[in-house]
Design a protein around this motif. Structure first.
Motif, PDB file in Angstrom:
ATOM      1  N   ILE A 105      10.759  53.193 -16.921  1.00 23.89           N
ATOM      2  CA  ILE A 105       9.583  54.058 -16.828  1.00 23.89           C
ATOM      3  C   ILE A 105       9.368  54.491 -15.377  1.00 23.89           C
ATOM      4  N   GLY A 116       3.820  57.483 -15.757  1.00 23.47           N
ATOM      5  CA  GLY A 116       4.143  56.162 -16.283  1.00 23.47           C
ATOM      6  C   GLY A 116       3.190  55.717 -17.378  1.00 23.47           C
ATOM      7  N   LEU A 119       4.196  57.267 -20.589  1.00 25.06           N
ATOM      8  CA  LEU A 119       5.403  56.668 -21.150  1.00 25.06           C
ATOM      9  C   LEU A 119       5.127  55.270 -21.685  1.00 25.06           C
ATOM     10  N   SER A 120       4.345  54.472 -20.934  1.00 24.22           N
ATOM     11  CA  SER A 120       4.155  53.104 -21.430  1.00 24.22           C
ATOM     12  C   SER A 120       3.270  53.088 -22.668  1.00 24.22           C
TER      13      SER A 120
END
Ligand SMILES: [Zn+2]
Length: 568
Positions: A105, A116, A119-120
């Motif tokens: 990430i 990030g 994405l997480s």
């Protein structure tokens, strides 16, 4: 009776052949016939006056994460794209060890500017190996076909752990053999290729250069052995092409016996380097090996506004004081406080990115209702300032404050060293190039070039005023058969019997690219730039209508594509 007949359209079939008026018939997801006066269909579309073309194939995207949560893969699906290939430039999300997703990430956030937090929250990481990742992609029905490549960054980190991100470290022989084995495994499972990055433009969020940057010849050749054993896949690279770089990559492709595909852009610092690289690619082709350069249809443009990542005041102390405010609050504060605005535009700039911006006003342009991708220097922020007796800073701020704080500027930073698209004309018309570079799904707070297929048609096929245009037949072939062939996707990109019924029906006279906009529709409310178009009357994937009059229909006929394909 056919499932679908698109009647009397201006058929531009993807081969580059001259347009003709014809019907296109579809049966069971494939093109059944192309010709005059075909039999009846269960559904018939009157396409008189409309262009009927294959669905667009975009081979350079970064939807590795988005494709796991978003079945509609926008913005690409809004621009006639029916197949996207991702995993480019050495970054992606598989293979990944349990609990090690944080590094991938961090790398994707740094290299491709995808937040990030998005994405997480968005990516589930319910896979470990690359084949597992493909299975996860295959489990979702979607509006467009997707295809993935094995990224060097993820592979290196998987095999070497944290050492994989350390440029002082070299993989052991055993680790190289492991990378080769995993490459072979990924390609056999359906990866379209192996991708690597050798550019200092690519840094992880933690500031370290992308892991593959310093990979040495032994490692590249080891991985090439894996490609050779699999006997499939493209070697895709994003490189600064410093001394010896091309030779190292070519040696790997040669050993693998696989095609080499190099990203090619004109950079300001070395505006002629792209031509040297292209010459090298010609040399490889003359030697009988497969190689191409992926080029863009327009400048790579940084988009700047009060809500985007970069703009001329982003590092200004007065701007940083407003960091905690929401975009709306920030705009209101700016609109209400003349003193604050004066402080922003009058305080001398410090160093770093702010200085870069301050030096770039002569190549920074307001984006209008109809974005101009070949802007003339006389319309730059600096020129406007000069004419109106204001400072460029004041003009830039005014432009961004326009439309209730939604105003945008564009800073073309690649393919625009000479202030025109003549260089792009040369790139596109070179027989060794394919369209790429659009970076759909990446750099979401900075650029929005996923709309490139639309500007390819509108700009080069119709609107260009500052130089020669190009025929629609040529342009469409370049974005369909040309890109499909580059990845061995021989089942698409062509309106011919037996091919996948991926079809665009376009009102070319009305085809319009709209201005980019900032929206907050990513997971965790993440921000991105999007761009819509109008004039796409129908888009079909495997004969199913996915877009009608510029809106997604909600249908999801799209699938994961595993490796090269042949027509039925
Ligand atoms: Zn890329």
């Amino acid at each position: 009776m056919f499932d679908l007949v698109i009647r009397n359209g201006i058929v531009i079939d993807g081969t580059g052949a001259e347009r003709r008026i014809a019907d296109v018939a579809v049966q069971e997801g494939r093109i059944a016939a192309v010709g005059p006066k075909l039999g009846a269909g269960k559904r018939e579309i009157d396409a008189a006056g409309l262009v009927v073309a294959p669905g667009f194939v975009d081979i350079h995207t970064h939807y590795d994460g988005q494709a796991t949560w978003d079945p509609f893969v926008t913005p690409s699906s809004w621009h006639g794209v029916t197949t996207t290939v991702f995993g480019n430039c050495g970054v992606g999300f598989a293979p990944v060890r349990p609990g090690a997703s944080g590094y991938l990430i961090n790398l994707m956030e740094g290299v491709e500017d995808i937040p990030g937090t998005v994405l997480s929250e968005g990516v589930k990481f319910n896979w470990e190996s690359f084949p597992d990742y493909l299975d996860a992609l295959a489990s979702m029905d979607r509006a467009v076909d997707v295809a993935a490549q094995l990224p060097h960054g993820a592979l290196r980190f998987y095999v070497m752990g944290d050492r994989g991100a350390d440029h002082a470290e070299v993989p052991t022989e055993r680790e190289i053999e492991e990378m080769a084995k995993l490459t072979e495994e990924a390609l056999r499972a359906g990866a379209m290729g192996f991708t690597t990055s050798r550019t200092t433009k690519h840094k992880a969020r933690d500031g370290r250069f992308t892991p593959s940057l310093s990979a040495r010849e032994a490692e590249l050749l080891g991985i090439a052995q894996g490609m050779k054993r699999a006997g499939r896949g493209v070697l895709q690279v994003n490189s600064d092409f410093g001394p010896g770089e091309f030779e190292a990559l070519d040696a790997a492709a040669k050993l693998a016996g696989r095609p080499l595909s190099c990203l090619l852009v004109q950079v300001d610092a070395q505006p002629k380097l792209w031509r040297e690289t292209l010459d090298q690619i010609h040399g490889v082709r003359q030697a009988g090996r497969m190689a191409n350069a992926q080029v863009g249809s327009r400048p790579i443009g940084v988009i700047m506004g009060l809500e985007t990542t970069a703009h001329p005041f982003a590092a200004h102390p007065a701007w940083l004081e407003m960091r905690q405010l929401s975009p709306v609050e920030r705009y209101q504060r700016l609109a209400a406080d003349a003193d604050l605005r004066r402080r922003l535009v009058e305080t001398p700039s410090g160093g770093g990115p702010r200085a870069f911006m301050a030096e770039s006003f002569h190549k920074m342009f307001p984006i209008g209702e109809r974005p101009d991708y070949e802007p003339d220097a006389k319309n730059s922020i600096a020129a406007i300032a000069e004419r109106s007796g204001r400072t460029p800073q004041a003009v830039a701020l005014d432009e961004m404050m326009a439309r209730d704080g939604k105003g945008l500027l564009m800073l073309p930073f690649e393919n625009y060293a000479y202030g025109s698209l003549d260089v792009v004309h040369e790139m596109i018309t070179d027989p060794a190039t394919v369209l790429g570079v659009a970076d759909g799904g990446a750099h979401v707070g900075v650029i929005c070039d996923a709309s490139s297929p639309t500007s390819l048609l509108t700009l080069w096929g119709r609107d260009r005023t500052r130089g020669p245009k190009l025929g629609l037949e040529f342009l469409i072939a370049k974005q369909t058969r040309g890109t499909a062939e580059a990845y061995g996707l021989m089942d698409r990109g062509l309106l011919a019997p037996g091919h996948k019924a991926d079809i665009n029906v376009i009102d070319f006279d009305a085809l319009t690219l709209k201005r980019p906009e900032v929206v907050y529709d990513l997971p965790a409310g993440g921000r991105r730039l999007i761009q819509r178009a109008s004039g796409y009357r129908h888009t079909f994937n495997a004969g199913v209508e996915t877009m009608q009059n510029d809106e997604l229909t909600g249908e999801r006929p799209g699938r994961l594509v595993r490796g090269a394909q042949t027509a039925a």
